[in-house]
Design a protein around this motif. Structure first.
Motif, PDB file in Angstrom:
ATOM      1  N   TYR A 105      10.487  64.479   5.453  1.00  0.00           N
ATOM      2  CA  TYR A 105      10.996  64.300   4.090  1.00  0.00           C
ATOM      3  C   TYR A 105      10.721  65.575   3.301  1.00  0.00           C
ATOM      4  O   TYR A 105       9.642  66.170   3.425  1.00  0.00           O
ATOM      5  N   HIS A 106      11.688  66.000   2.507  1.00  0.00           N
ATOM      6  CA  HIS A 106      11.542  67.102   1.561  1.00  0.00           C
ATOM      7  C   HIS A 106      11.194  68.418   2.270  1.00  0.00           C
ATOM      8  O   HIS A 106      12.075  69.066   2.816  1.00  0.00           O
TER       9      HIS A 106
ATOM     10  N   GLY B  44       7.002  59.767   3.330  1.00  0.00           N
ATOM     11  CA  GLY B  44       7.833  59.537   4.505  1.00  0.00           C
ATOM     12  C   GLY B  44       7.020  58.935   5.636  1.00  0.00           C
ATOM     13  O   GLY B  44       5.795  58.824   5.566  1.00  0.00           O
TER      14      GLY B  44
ATOM     15  N   CYS C 222      15.218  70.241  -0.501  1.00  0.00           N
ATOM     16  CA  CYS C 222      16.581  69.968  -0.985  1.00  0.00           C
ATOM     17  C   CYS C 222      16.654  68.756  -1.908  1.00  0.00           C
ATOM     18  O   CYS C 222      17.735  68.434  -2.407  1.00  0.00           O
ATOM     19  N   TRP C 223      15.533  68.081  -2.119  1.00  0.00           N
ATOM     20  CA  TRP C 223      15.487  66.913  -3.009  1.00  0.00           C
ATOM     21  C   TRP C 223      16.528  65.860  -2.632  1.00  0.00           C
ATOM     22  O   TRP C 223      17.232  65.311  -3.476  1.00  0.00           O
ATOM     23  N   GLU C 224      16.672  65.633  -1.320  1.00  0.00           N
ATOM     24  CA  GLU C 224      17.583  64.624  -0.764  1.00  0.00           C
ATOM     25  C   GLU C 224      19.058  64.963  -0.956  1.00  0.00           C
ATOM     26  O   GLU C 224      19.939  64.168  -0.590  1.00  0.00           O
ATOM     27  N   ASP C 225      19.358  66.122  -1.511  1.00  0.00           N
ATOM     28  CA  ASP C 225      20.750  66.552  -1.673  1.00  0.00           C
ATOM     29  C   ASP C 225      21.099  67.486  -0.522  1.00  0.00           C
ATOM     30  O   ASP C 225      21.116  68.708  -0.667  1.00  0.00           O
ATOM     31  N   TYR C 226      21.382  66.897   0.647  1.00  0.00           N
ATOM     32  CA  TYR C 226      21.636  67.710   1.838  1.00  0.00           C
ATOM     33  C   TYR C 226      22.999  68.402   1.800  1.00  0.00           C
ATOM     34  O   TYR C 226      23.261  69.280   2.629  1.00  0.00           O
TER      35      TYR C 226
ATOM     36  N   GLU D 275      19.448  63.453   7.327  1.00  0.00           N
ATOM     37  CA  GLU D 275      18.700  62.237   7.060  1.00  0.00           C
ATOM     38  C   GLU D 275      17.244  62.396   7.472  1.00  0.00           C
ATOM     39  O   GLU D 275      16.893  63.255   8.295  1.00  0.00           O
ATOM     40  N   GLU D 276      16.393  61.561   6.885  1.00  0.00           N
ATOM     41  CA  GLU D 276      14.981  61.553   7.253  1.00  0.00           C
ATOM     42  C   GLU D 276      14.814  61.055   8.685  1.00  0.00           C
ATOM     43  O   GLU D 276      15.568  60.225   9.165  1.00  0.00           O
TER      44      GLU D 276
END
Length: 242
Positions: A7-8, A27, A207-211, A235-236
């Motif tokens: 994550y992150h 995560g 990316c702060w979940e903005d892949y 995705e994680e």
């Protein structure tokens, strides 16, 4: 080499008899092979890069050690107040900026070098078993719209000076900041790293979940010479076998 995105900015890198965990704070971590050494790295104390939870793994696994940036302060009383046995400090190496350390892992030497972050703490360059791994932490070209000329120049100089220290290095695998919050400047630090460092594979992070920011970089003309080196994260828990 096996790389798992958690994550992150957290990634797990597995090499033979050792597992490296970088900048965990959130995560799901997998169960670790108890026969392998596990080394947690934390680049600085920001809450999106470090969690006290990693210290609890020393109670579960005997072969766990920690390499923490020296801005992470852990007094015995602080650990006790958070439910952590202060004996864990015996397993911690505290490291500062532009320093080197060595750890012996089953007759193999792990070499650790740090760079000075342009935010807080350090970036890590580690070498083990013939492989070189770079994790940026928060070392990035943090340029923002509306900043002053002085802020721009200080940041630019600081970032370039640190990354230029890697010019003569070969890096097998790197984890580099690509932050969408920077707007049109999101690619500056990543691009300079790719132009400067001899690197085989790079994982964008922070990316702060903005892949989608990764795809935006891949679509830019400036990435044409290195886009085949970039791993696309979607995705994680994603696993990459290298």
């Amino acid at each position: 080499m096996k790389v798992t995105y958690i994550y992150h900015s957290c990634f797990i890198v597995e090499l033979g008899n050792v597992i490296f965990v970088f900048d965990y704070f959130k995560g799901e971590l997998p169960l670790f092979d108890e026969k392998k050494e596990v080394i947690f790295f934390a680049s600085h104390k920001h809450q999106d890069h470090f969690s006290l939870e990693i210290l609890k793994y020393a109670q579960q696994y005997k072969n766990v050690r920690y390499v923490l940036s020296n801005d992470i302060k852990l007094s015995p009383n602080y650990l006790i107040n958070h439910g952590i046995n202060p004996a864990v400090k015996e397993k911690i190496i505290s490291i500062g900026k532009n320093k080197s350390e060595q750890i012996l892992i089953q007759d193999e030497v792990l070499n650790i070098d740090t760079l000075r972050s342009t935010d807080q703490g350090v970036a890590f360059l580690i070498e083990y078993d013939g492989k070189s791994i770079y994790h940026a932490g928060d070392l990035n070209w943090w340029s923002w719209e509306g900043e002053t000329k002085e802020e721009y120049e200080e940041m630019t100089t600081g970032y370039v000076q640190e990354i230029d220290k890697l010019q003569d290095k070969h890096v097998d695998c790197a984890f580099v900041v690509l932050d969408p919050r920077q707007g049109d400047r999101f690619w500056w630090g990543f691009h300079y790293f790719m132009r400067t460092v001899d690197v085989d594979l790079v994982f964008p992070m922070h990316c702060w979940e903005d892949y989608s920011v990764i795809e935006r970089l891949l679509e830019k003309e400036i990435s044409v010479l290195y886009r085949n080196k970039i791993k696309l994260i979607t995705e994680e828990g994603q696993i990459f076998h290298i």
